[in-house]
Design a protein around this motif. Structure first.
Motif, short mmCIF file in Angstrom:
data_model
loop_
_atom_site.label_atom_id
_atom_site.label_comp_id
_atom_site.label_asym_id
_atom_site.label_seq_id
_atom_site.Cartn_x
_atom_site.Cartn_y
_atom_site.Cartn_z
N GLY A 55 0.88 -1.25 0.13
CA GLY A 55 -0.08 -0.13 -0.14
C GLY A 55 0.81 1.38 -0.14
N THR A 56 0.13 2.33 -0.31
CA THR A 56 0.66 3.68 -0.27
C THR A 56 -0.12 4.70 0.61
OG1 THR A 56 1.56 3.84 -2.62
CG2 THR A 56 1.08 5.75 -1.69
N ARG A 57 0.60 5.01 1.84
CA ARG A 57 -0.18 5.73 2.78
C ARG A 57 -0.14 7.10 2.11
NH1 ARG A 57 -3.72 4.98 6.40
NH2 ARG A 57 -2.50 3.31 7.20
N LEU A 58 -1.51 7.78 1.76
CA LEU A 58 -1.56 9.21 1.30
C LEU A 58 -1.99 10.16 2.42
CD1 LEU A 58 -1.52 11.27 -1.00
CD2 LEU A 58 -3.71 10.40 -1.52
N THR A 59 -1.49 10.95 2.68
CA THR A 59 -1.83 12.22 3.67
C THR A 59 -2.08 13.29 2.91
OG1 THR A 59 -0.57 10.90 5.44
CG2 THR A 59 -1.26 13.26 5.60
N VAL A 60 -3.26 14.09 3.08
CA VAL A 60 -3.43 15.11 2.35
C VAL A 60 -3.82 16.10 3.53
CG1 VAL A 60 -5.11 16.37 0.84
CG2 VAL A 60 -4.80 14.01 0.67
N VAL A 61 -3.08 17.11 3.44
CA VAL A 61 -3.03 18.25 4.41
C VAL A 61 -3.56 19.60 3.90
CG1 VAL A 61 -1.20 17.52 5.79
CG2 VAL A 61 -0.46 19.04 3.94
#
Lengths: 116, 110
Positions: free
Chosen positions: A110-116
């Motif tokens: 998986g790819t952990r995507l964080t949108v800030v």
């Protein structure tokens, strides 16, 4: 034999930006599916690619798009990122054999995507 | 509308005993059911599956039972081992599209 590989493993983006996630399927597999997994929930189906075409799609907006290349690898693109797009994005590969659609899928980390 | 439900978020059993994980579904069109196991920081790993035309499938310590009339399936692990501690996802598939439950966290105590 490498399994399913995804890149990058982690990513931080700003609202409104665009992101591309990549997946290489397990050797011999021709079908790639993408899932979004929010914290505490199960994976939610985004779409599936086979023979470089989108074959199935889940309940996700058009901001989510994808591509499959002749070598079966795949990309997931998300435009106009929202805070709610923060999640683990999983790629799964499988082998499509005729009408046998229920074969098990092999998942990447998986790819952990964080949108800030 | 959640088509696949795992109503128990967690389950704790003693090593050597049986673990039973349950899953309910609503869509009668599902033709294939799968169980996946997930360790932290890893993707889900396929465990066992069953076609809708069968009611039982066994693989070593793992057995999956399907009750189509009740739209219910269960995963039995016998005997349970500490290494079985993980999140277990039930998935139901139709035309290649899999729908997952939210998972059950199994803890096997030594």
């Amino acid at each position: 034999d490498a399994g399913v590989t995804q890149s990058p493993t982690h990513l931080i983006k700003t609202r409104g930006q665009q992101v591309t996630l990549r997946c290489s399927p397990k050797s011999g597999h021709d079908t790639v599916s993408w899932y979004q997994q929010a914290l505490g929930q199960g994976p939610q189906f985004i779409f599936q690619y086979y023979e470089e075409e989108e074959r199935q799609r889940g309940n996700f907006p058009d901001r989510f798009s994808g591509h499959q290349f002749p070598n079966y690898s795949s990309e997931l693109n998300v435009n106009a990122l929202l805070l709610g797009d923060s999640a683990l994005y999983l790629c799964a590969s499988s082998l499509r054999t005729g009408d046998l659609m229920g074969t098990e899928a092999f998942f990447g980390q998986g790819t952990r995507l964080t949108v800030v | 509308d959640q088509q696949v439900k795992q109503n128990s978020p967690s389950l704790s059993v003693q090593e050597g005993r049986i673990s039973i994980l349950n899953c309910d579904y609503t869509n009668s069109m599902f033709d294939y059911f799968l169980w996946y196991k997930k360790y932290p920081a890893e993707g889900p790993t396929f465990l066992i599956s069953i076609s809708s035309i069968k009611d039982k499938n066994e693989d070593g310590r793992f057995t999956v039972f399907l009750n189509k009339s009740a739209k219910h399936l269960s995963l039995h692990i016998v005997p349970s081992q500490p290494g079985d501690s993980a999140v277990y996802f039930c998935a139901a598939s139709v035309a290649g599209k899999s729908t997952f439950g939210d998972g059950t966290t199994l803890t096997v105590k030594p």
